[in-house]
Design a protein around this motif. Structure first.
Motif, short mmCIF file in Angstrom:
data_model
loop_
_atom_site.label_atom_id
_atom_site.label_comp_id
_atom_site.label_asym_id
_atom_site.label_seq_id
_atom_site.Cartn_x
_atom_site.Cartn_y
_atom_site.Cartn_z
N MET A 142 0.83 -1.19 0.00
CA MET A 142 0.00 0.00 0.00
C MET A 142 0.87 1.26 0.00
N MET A 143 1.92 1.23 0.74
CA MET A 143 2.85 2.35 0.78
C MET A 143 3.50 2.57 -0.57
N GLU A 144 3.78 1.48 -1.27
CA GLU A 144 4.43 1.56 -2.56
C GLU A 144 3.55 2.30 -3.57
N GLY A 145 2.24 2.02 -3.56
CA GLY A 145 1.31 2.66 -4.49
C GLY A 145 1.19 4.15 -4.25
N SER A 146 1.18 4.58 -3.01
CA SER A 146 1.07 6.00 -2.72
C SER A 146 2.34 6.73 -3.10
N GLN A 147 3.52 6.07 -2.92
CA GLN A 147 4.76 6.70 -3.34
C GLN A 147 4.80 6.83 -4.85
N SER A 148 4.31 5.81 -5.56
CA SER A 148 4.27 5.86 -7.01
C SER A 148 3.32 6.96 -7.48
N SER A 149 2.19 7.08 -6.80
CA SER A 149 1.21 8.10 -7.15
C SER A 149 1.79 9.50 -6.91
N THR A 150 2.51 9.66 -5.81
CA THR A 150 3.14 10.94 -5.51
C THR A 150 4.21 11.27 -6.54
N ALA A 151 5.01 10.27 -6.89
CA ALA A 151 6.07 10.49 -7.90
C ALA A 151 5.45 10.83 -9.25
N ASP A 152 4.35 10.15 -9.59
CA ASP A 152 3.67 10.44 -10.86
C ASP A 152 3.15 11.87 -10.87
N ARG A 153 2.58 12.30 -9.75
CA ARG A 153 2.04 13.66 -9.67
C ARG A 153 3.17 14.69 -9.80
N VAL A 154 4.29 14.42 -9.18
CA VAL A 154 5.44 15.33 -9.27
C VAL A 154 5.92 15.41 -10.72
N ARG A 155 5.99 14.25 -11.38
CA ARG A 155 6.41 14.24 -12.78
C ARG A 155 5.44 15.04 -13.64
N TRP A 156 4.14 14.84 -13.42
CA TRP A 156 3.13 15.56 -14.20
C TRP A 156 3.26 17.07 -13.98
N ASP A 157 3.45 17.47 -12.75
CA ASP A 157 3.56 18.89 -12.43
C ASP A 157 4.83 19.52 -13.00
N ARG A 158 5.89 18.74 -13.15
CA ARG A 158 7.15 19.28 -13.67
C ARG A 158 7.10 19.51 -15.18
N ALA B 106 8.28 7.42 -23.53
CA ALA B 106 7.82 8.72 -23.03
C ALA B 106 6.35 8.94 -23.40
N ALA B 107 6.00 8.59 -24.63
CA ALA B 107 4.61 8.74 -25.07
C ALA B 107 3.68 7.86 -24.23
N ARG B 108 4.11 6.63 -23.98
CA ARG B 108 3.30 5.70 -23.19
C ARG B 108 3.11 6.21 -21.77
N ARG B 109 4.19 6.66 -21.14
CA ARG B 109 4.12 7.16 -19.77
C ARG B 109 3.29 8.46 -19.70
N TYR B 110 3.48 9.32 -20.70
CA TYR B 110 2.72 10.58 -20.73
C TYR B 110 1.22 10.29 -20.90
N ALA B 111 0.87 9.35 -21.75
CA ALA B 111 -0.54 9.00 -21.95
C ALA B 111 -1.16 8.51 -20.66
N ARG B 112 -0.43 7.70 -19.90
CA ARG B 112 -0.94 7.19 -18.62
C ARG B 112 -1.14 8.34 -17.63
N LEU B 113 -0.15 9.25 -17.54
CA LEU B 113 -0.28 10.38 -16.63
C LEU B 113 -1.39 11.33 -17.06
N LYS B 114 -1.54 11.49 -18.36
CA LYS B 114 -2.58 12.37 -18.87
C LYS B 114 -3.96 11.85 -18.50
N ARG B 115 -4.14 10.54 -18.58
CA ARG B 115 -5.43 9.95 -18.18
C ARG B 115 -5.71 10.19 -16.70
N LEU B 116 -4.65 10.19 -15.89
CA LEU B 116 -4.82 10.37 -14.45
C LEU B 116 -5.02 11.82 -14.03
N TYR B 117 -4.23 12.72 -14.61
CA TYR B 117 -4.17 14.08 -14.07
C TYR B 117 -4.73 15.17 -14.98
#
Length: 172
Positions: free
Chosen positions: A1-17, A68-79
């Motif tokens: 459970m901790m791993e998922g929240s860290q991943s979510s936080t890292a994803d949000r930081v990446r999206w915001d950057r 990069a396109a694959r990761r961006y598409a995933r983040l775009k769907r989320l954020y």
């Protein structure tokens, strides 16, 4: 459970950057455009596109453009969600009843008929009635101008009288 929240936080930081310009390039990359096509669409140079995509790739932690396109598409769907729809759809237009008996005027209105079309002058209801109308004779125009000049002279004389009285009060 901790791993998922860290991943979510890292994803949000990446999206915001990611900057808006990098996102614009990545959006076109998702459409399988080349750097040259992206450059043409965004009206920038190809090296600028490559630089933005490389920086975005590093931010996303991707190994190449496709990753990069694959990761961006995933983040775009989320954020990149629209939280509300700001579009306000107006009601459908409704028909307005005609002022004419059969719905169609027998003759088109002439420019001189505008006062007769609505049953009066355009100035009906204004404080000074037809003073602003353009269909006065020359004697009426002269009377209007004379009345305006008299009003201006009275205003100026009243102002001078007030100024004279104030200066006498101030001087003692």
């Amino acid at each position: 459970m901790m791993e998922g929240s860290q991943s979510s936080t890292a994803d949000r930081v990446r999206w915001d950057r990611l900057t808006e310009k990098q996102r614009a390039c990545l959006d076109l990359l998702l459409e399988r455009r080349t750097s040259k096509q992206i450059a043409i669409d965004l009206d920038i140079s190809k090296p600028t596109v490559d630089q933005r995509l490389t920086t975005a790739r590093h931010i996303l932690g991707a190994t190449d453009r496709h990753d990069a396109a694959r990761r961006y598409a995933r983040l775009k769907r989320l954020y990149d969600r629209i939280t509300y729809d700001p579009v306000d759809i107006p009601p459908p237009p409704s028909l307005v009843p005609s002022d004419f008996a059969d719905g169609d005027p027998s003759q088109p209105l002439q420019p001189d008929d505008r006062s007769n079309a609505s049953g009066g002058s355009w100035a009906t209801g204004l404080p000074f009635g037809k003073v602003g109308s353009h269909d006065h004779g020359s004697s009426a125009r002269l009377a209007i101008v004379a009345a305006m000049l008299v009003a201006i002279v009275i205003s100026l004389l009243g102002g001078l009288g007030i100024a004279h009285t104030l200066s006498r009060l101030i001087s003692g």
